[in-house]
Design a protein around this motif. Structure first.
Motif, PDB file in Angstrom:
ATOM      1  N   GLU A 152     -13.884   3.308   1.631  1.00  0.00           N
ATOM      2  CA  GLU A 152     -13.055   1.933   1.912  1.00  0.00           C
ATOM      3  C   GLU A 152     -13.651   0.945   2.864  1.00  0.00           C
ATOM      4  O   GLU A 152     -13.733  -0.109   2.642  1.00  0.00           O
ATOM      5  CB  GLU A 152     -11.526   2.364   2.120  1.00  0.00           C
ATOM      6  N   THR A 153     -14.179   1.731   3.833  1.00  0.00           N
ATOM      7  CA  THR A 153     -14.849   0.720   4.861  1.00  0.00           C
ATOM      8  C   THR A 153     -15.942   0.195   4.420  1.00  0.00           C
ATOM      9  O   THR A 153     -16.214  -1.194   4.573  1.00  0.00           O
ATOM     10  CB  THR A 153     -15.226   1.613   6.131  1.00  0.00           C
ATOM     11  N   PHE A 154     -16.920   0.803   3.640  1.00  0.00           N
ATOM     12  CA  PHE A 154     -18.019  -0.055   3.132  1.00  0.00           C
ATOM     13  C   PHE A 154     -17.617  -0.882   2.145  1.00  0.00           C
ATOM     14  O   PHE A 154     -18.347  -2.016   1.918  1.00  0.00           O
ATOM     15  CB  PHE A 154     -19.160   1.251   2.287  1.00  0.00           C
ATOM     16  N   GLU A 155     -16.648  -0.732   1.329  1.00  0.00           N
ATOM     17  CA  GLU A 155     -16.224  -1.669   0.256  1.00  0.00           C
ATOM     18  C   GLU A 155     -15.695  -2.961   1.081  1.00  0.00           C
ATOM     19  O   GLU A 155     -15.897  -4.151   0.550  1.00  0.00           O
ATOM     20  CB  GLU A 155     -15.101  -1.125  -0.644  1.00  0.00           C
ATOM     21  N   ALA A 156     -14.907  -2.976   2.161  1.00  0.00           N
ATOM     22  CA  ALA A 156     -14.067  -3.968   2.752  1.00  0.00           C
ATOM     23  C   ALA A 156     -15.140  -4.692   3.748  1.00  0.00           C
ATOM     24  O   ALA A 156     -14.923  -5.853   4.111  1.00  0.00           O
ATOM     25  CB  ALA A 156     -12.915  -3.468   3.688  1.00  0.00           C
ATOM     26  N   GLU A 157     -16.136  -3.652   4.102  1.00  0.00           N
ATOM     27  CA  GLU A 157     -17.071  -4.539   5.345  1.00  0.00           C
ATOM     28  C   GLU A 157     -18.496  -4.588   4.831  1.00  0.00           C
ATOM     29  O   GLU A 157     -19.172  -3.457   4.942  1.00  0.00           O
ATOM     30  CB  GLU A 157     -16.977  -3.776   6.640  1.00  0.00           C
ATOM     31  N   LYS A 158     -18.958  -5.703   4.201  1.00  0.00           N
ATOM     32  CA  LYS A 158     -20.289  -5.766   3.599  1.00  0.00           C
ATOM     33  C   LYS A 158     -21.448  -5.642   4.710  1.00  0.00           C
ATOM     34  O   LYS A 158     -22.518  -5.044   4.597  1.00  0.00           O
ATOM     35  CB  LYS A 158     -20.343  -6.975   2.988  1.00  0.00           C
ATOM     36  N   GLN A 159     -21.160  -5.935   5.970  1.00  0.00           N
ATOM     37  CA  GLN A 159     -22.009  -5.789   7.050  1.00  0.00           C
ATOM     38  C   GLN A 159     -22.296  -4.527   7.490  1.00  0.00           C
ATOM     39  O   GLN A 159     -23.353  -4.060   8.290  1.00  0.00           O
ATOM     40  CB  GLN A 159     -21.700  -6.818   8.007  1.00  0.00           C
ATOM     41  N   THR A 160     -21.265  -3.626   7.353  1.00  0.00           N
ATOM     42  CA  THR A 160     -21.376  -2.166   7.961  1.00  0.00           C
ATOM     43  C   THR A 160     -22.432  -1.500   6.992  1.00  0.00           C
ATOM     44  O   THR A 160     -22.210  -1.300   5.912  1.00  0.00           O
ATOM     45  CB  THR A 160     -19.969  -1.750   7.799  1.00  0.00           C
ATOM     46  N   ALA A 161     -23.382  -0.769   7.791  1.00  0.00           N
ATOM     47  CA  ALA A 161     -24.498  -0.211   6.932  1.00  0.00           C
ATOM     48  C   ALA A 161     -24.264   1.354   7.249  1.00  0.00           C
ATOM     49  O   ALA A 161     -25.002   2.110   6.340  1.00  0.00           O
ATOM     50  CB  ALA A 161     -25.684  -0.820   7.712  1.00  0.00           C
TER      51      ALA A 161
ATOM     52  N   ILE B 140     -24.441  -3.178  11.079  1.00  0.00           N
ATOM     53  CA  ILE B 140     -23.118  -2.966  11.906  1.00  0.00           C
ATOM     54  C   ILE B 140     -23.088  -1.400  11.602  1.00  0.00           C
ATOM     55  O   ILE B 140     -23.321  -0.822  10.521  1.00  0.00           O
ATOM     56  CB  ILE B 140     -21.897  -3.466  11.598  1.00  0.00           C
ATOM     57  N   ILE B 141     -22.792  -0.555  12.876  1.00  0.00           N
ATOM     58  CA  ILE B 141     -22.619   0.812  12.520  1.00  0.00           C
ATOM     59  C   ILE B 141     -21.100   1.040  13.110  1.00  0.00           C
ATOM     60  O   ILE B 141     -20.899   0.552  14.208  1.00  0.00           O
ATOM     61  CB  ILE B 141     -23.637   1.506  13.590  1.00  0.00           C
ATOM     62  N   LYS B 142     -20.638   1.825  12.464  1.00  0.00           N
ATOM     63  CA  LYS B 142     -19.121   1.997  12.861  1.00  0.00           C
ATOM     64  C   LYS B 142     -18.764   3.444  12.814  1.00  0.00           C
ATOM     65  O   LYS B 142     -19.277   4.060  12.217  1.00  0.00           O
ATOM     66  CB  LYS B 142     -18.262   1.330  11.638  1.00  0.00           C
ATOM     67  N   TYR B 143     -17.616   3.629  13.523  1.00  0.00           N
ATOM     68  CA  TYR B 143     -16.973   4.920  13.546  1.00  0.00           C
ATOM     69  C   TYR B 143     -15.732   4.909  12.834  1.00  0.00           C
ATOM     70  O   TYR B 143     -14.877   4.045  13.417  1.00  0.00           O
ATOM     71  CB  TYR B 143     -16.881   5.446  15.075  1.00  0.00           C
ATOM     72  N   ASN B 144     -15.537   6.030  11.953  1.00  0.00           N
ATOM     73  CA  ASN B 144     -14.230   6.125  11.248  1.00  0.00           C
ATOM     74  C   ASN B 144     -13.342   7.164  11.550  1.00  0.00           C
ATOM     75  O   ASN B 144     -13.719   8.447  11.096  1.00  0.00           O
ATOM     76  CB  ASN B 144     -14.393   5.685   9.665  1.00  0.00           C
ATOM     77  N   PRO B 145     -12.418   7.253  12.423  1.00  0.00           N
ATOM     78  CA  PRO B 145     -11.508   8.652  12.848  1.00  0.00           C
ATOM     79  C   PRO B 145     -10.565   9.139  11.679  1.00  0.00           C
ATOM     80  O   PRO B 145     -10.476  10.292  11.764  1.00  0.00           O
ATOM     81  CB  PRO B 145     -10.740   7.928  13.900  1.00  0.00           C
ATOM     82  N   LYS B 146     -10.481   8.116  10.668  1.00  0.00           N
ATOM     83  CA  LYS B 146      -9.685   8.973   9.671  1.00  0.00           C
ATOM     84  C   LYS B 146     -10.347   9.835   8.396  1.00  0.00           C
ATOM     85  O   LYS B 146      -9.895  10.580   7.972  1.00  0.00           O
ATOM     86  CB  LYS B 146      -9.222   7.663   8.710  1.00  0.00           C
ATOM     87  N   SER B 147     -11.731   9.745   8.879  1.00  0.00           N
ATOM     88  CA  SER B 147     -12.625  10.858   8.192  1.00  0.00           C
ATOM     89  C   SER B 147     -12.766  12.113   9.411  1.00  0.00           C
ATOM     90  O   SER B 147     -13.362  11.444  10.199  1.00  0.00           O
ATOM     91  CB  SER B 147     -13.828  10.134   7.714  1.00  0.00           C
ATOM     92  N   VAL B 148     -12.538  13.289   9.065  1.00  0.00           N
ATOM     93  CA  VAL B 148     -12.651  14.435   9.851  1.00  0.00           C
ATOM     94  C   VAL B 148     -13.563  15.358   9.154  1.00  0.00           C
ATOM     95  O   VAL B 148     -13.396  15.895   8.238  1.00  0.00           O
ATOM     96  CB  VAL B 148     -11.448  14.819  10.398  1.00  0.00           C
ATOM     97  N   VAL B 149     -14.593  15.897  10.264  1.00  0.00           N
ATOM     98  CA  VAL B 149     -15.385  17.076   9.743  1.00  0.00           C
ATOM     99  C   VAL B 149     -15.555  17.855  10.802  1.00  0.00           C
ATOM    100  O   VAL B 149     -15.256  17.413  12.079  1.00  0.00           O
ATOM    101  CB  VAL B 149     -16.657  16.667   9.217  1.00  0.00           C
ATOM    102  N   TYR B 150     -15.890  19.244  10.666  1.00  0.00           N
ATOM    103  CA  TYR B 150     -15.960  20.238  11.864  1.00  0.00           C
ATOM    104  C   TYR B 150     -17.426  20.654  11.484  1.00  0.00           C
ATOM    105  O   TYR B 150     -17.804  21.222  10.688  1.00  0.00           O
ATOM    106  CB  TYR B 150     -15.034  21.356  11.511  1.00  0.00           C
ATOM    107  N   HIS B 151     -18.122  20.749  13.120  1.00  0.00           N
ATOM    108  CA  HIS B 151     -19.448  21.054  12.888  1.00  0.00           C
ATOM    109  C   HIS B 151     -19.648  22.355  13.707  1.00  0.00           C
ATOM    110  O   HIS B 151     -19.165  22.362  14.790  1.00  0.00           O
ATOM    111  CB  HIS B 151     -20.072  19.787  13.317  1.00  0.00           C
ATOM    112  N   ILE B 152     -20.564  23.144  13.445  1.00  0.00           N
ATOM    113  CA  ILE B 152     -20.808  24.451  14.269  1.00  0.00           C
ATOM    114  C   ILE B 152     -21.746  23.982  15.251  1.00  0.00           C
ATOM    115  O   ILE B 152     -21.613  24.148  16.514  1.00  0.00           O
ATOM    116  CB  ILE B 152     -21.470  25.621  13.475  1.00  0.00           C
ATOM    117  N   GLY B 153     -22.649  23.325  14.669  1.00  0.00           N
ATOM    118  CA  GLY B 153     -23.547  22.819  15.912  1.00  0.00           C
ATOM    119  C   GLY B 153     -24.795  23.916  16.312  1.00  0.00           C
ATOM    120  O   GLY B 153     -24.544  25.066  16.334  1.00  0.00           O
ATOM    121  N   GLY B 154     -25.969  23.569  16.485  1.00  0.00           N
ATOM    122  CA  GLY B 154     -26.967  24.443  16.927  1.00  0.00           C
ATOM    123  C   GLY B 154     -27.409  25.371  16.081  1.00  0.00           C
ATOM    124  O   GLY B 154     -27.980  26.324  16.361  1.00  0.00           O
TER     125      GLY B 154
END
Length: 339
Positions: free
Chosen positions: A101-110, A208-222
């Motif tokens: 949705e963000t990509f579709e609404a904000e064409k400058q967001t890459a 433009i680079i964005k952060y979207n908190p409505k999308s959530v993932v969990y990462h082990i890391g390392g």
């Protein structure tokens, strides 16, 4: 052409695929799903073929690391949006919807990063990306929700959809056309900080680079290289210097590189006092590698670099001297933070 393709880079990660691929398949019905394999010697591909036949497999010619691994694999993926996802990521229901949705609404967001929480402690942010990344004047990266080794609990304090400087490679969304325009990741990096370099180059080109908190993932890391691994120390210190050579404004280049190398030396001494001799050697190795590679990296510079790339002058000073360890504390005491 697919709307979005989820591409998971794998190297000898059968256990991680067994644990985390099911959530990607379950919650990504709108996406084409790929496993891009860096010439694994375990049974990763056999496992995917037997248990997840709908997943497409890309076979790279060798273990070329994160950067070239994705560059090679994405040549075979035809989608408007790439979702580059670590093999140790658990996704959640509807994780793709707010991104699309963000990509579709904000064409400058890459480029977009979701909220990244710790798989082992799901109330807390995860080290690699947290709620979006920034850099200080000397190129040291930090995140909303994680500064150096201080990791914040997620209390909804970063639930705003905002612009950031860099998005984590652990879960990284980018438009195909932008990825192609930037010619992908810098393959000389092999791994670590290549996503920051790519984001910096994107910003230099006006994206433009964005952060979207409505999308959530969990990462082990390392899961590939642990935080205390000297090889990771080497790659982080070397790649950070190379990134600065490529992307700093010309008039700031010499002074900042010089001062950054002094700060790296202090970090090396700190490793020494902690008994981490291999890490001190890793810093020295990183600097010698930088000397060897710097001339070729000067040739990679583009004609334009943004002047205001940093949010605070020195995150090292703020964290270790002023003892401000949470992003919100820094924001309240420094009006240069972009939020």
């Amino acid at each position: 052409m697919d709307k979005i393709a989820v591409v998971i880079l794998n190297w000898n990660g059968i256990k991680l695929l067994e644990q985390f691929l099911p959530s990607v398949i379950q919650f990504s019905s709108d996406a084409a799903i790929y496993v891009a394999d860096n010439a694994s010697t375990d049974d990763s591909l056999k496992f995917v073929q037997q248990h997840f036949p709908t997943v497409k497999i890309i076979k790279n010619t060798g273990n070329h690391g994160f950067a070239r691994g994705y560059n090679d694999a994405l040549k075979e993926v035809n989608a408007e949006i790439y979702a580059l996802v670590n093999s140790d990521i658990e996704v959640t229901e509807n994780w793709l919807k707010p991104i699309i949705e963000t990509f579709e609404a904000e064409k400058q967001t890459a480029i977009i990063q979701p909220k990244i929480l710790d798989f082992k402690n799901k109330e807390y942010f995860e080290y690699a990306g947290a709620a979006g990344g920034f850099v200080d004047k000397y190129g040291y990266p930090f995140c909303r929700g994680r500064i150096f080794d201080t990791i914040e609990k997620d209390n909804g304090q970063y639930d705003d959809n905002c612009e950031i400087f860099w998005a984590s490679g652990a879960c990284f969304f980018i438009r195909k056309e932008v990825y192609d325009e930037l010619e992908g990741f810098d393959e000389s990096f092999f791994a670590h900080q290549e996503e920051i370099d790519l984001c910096w180059r994107a910003l230099n080109e006006g994206h433009i680079i964005k952060y979207n908190p409505k999308s959530v993932v969990y990462h082990i890391g390392g899961a590939t290289l642990q935080q205390g691994n000297p090889k990771k120390t080497y790659l982080n210190f070397r790649n950070s210097l190379l990134m600065l050579v490529k992307n700093l404004p010309k008039r700031k280049l010499f002074f900042i590189i010089l001062f950054r190398m002094i700060l790296d030396g202090i970090a090396g001494i700190r490793f020494l006092t902690q008994g981490k001799f291999k890490h001190t050697l890793a810093v020295l190795h990183a600097h010698f590698s930088f000397y060897y590679m710097s001339a070729s990296y000067l040739k990679k510079r583009k004609d334009f670099q943004i002047e205001k790339y940093y949010t605070v002058k020195s995150i090292v000073f703020i964290y270790y001297i002023k003892k401000l360890t949470f992003f919100k504390e820094i924001f309240n005491s420094n009006q240069n933070i972009k939020n």
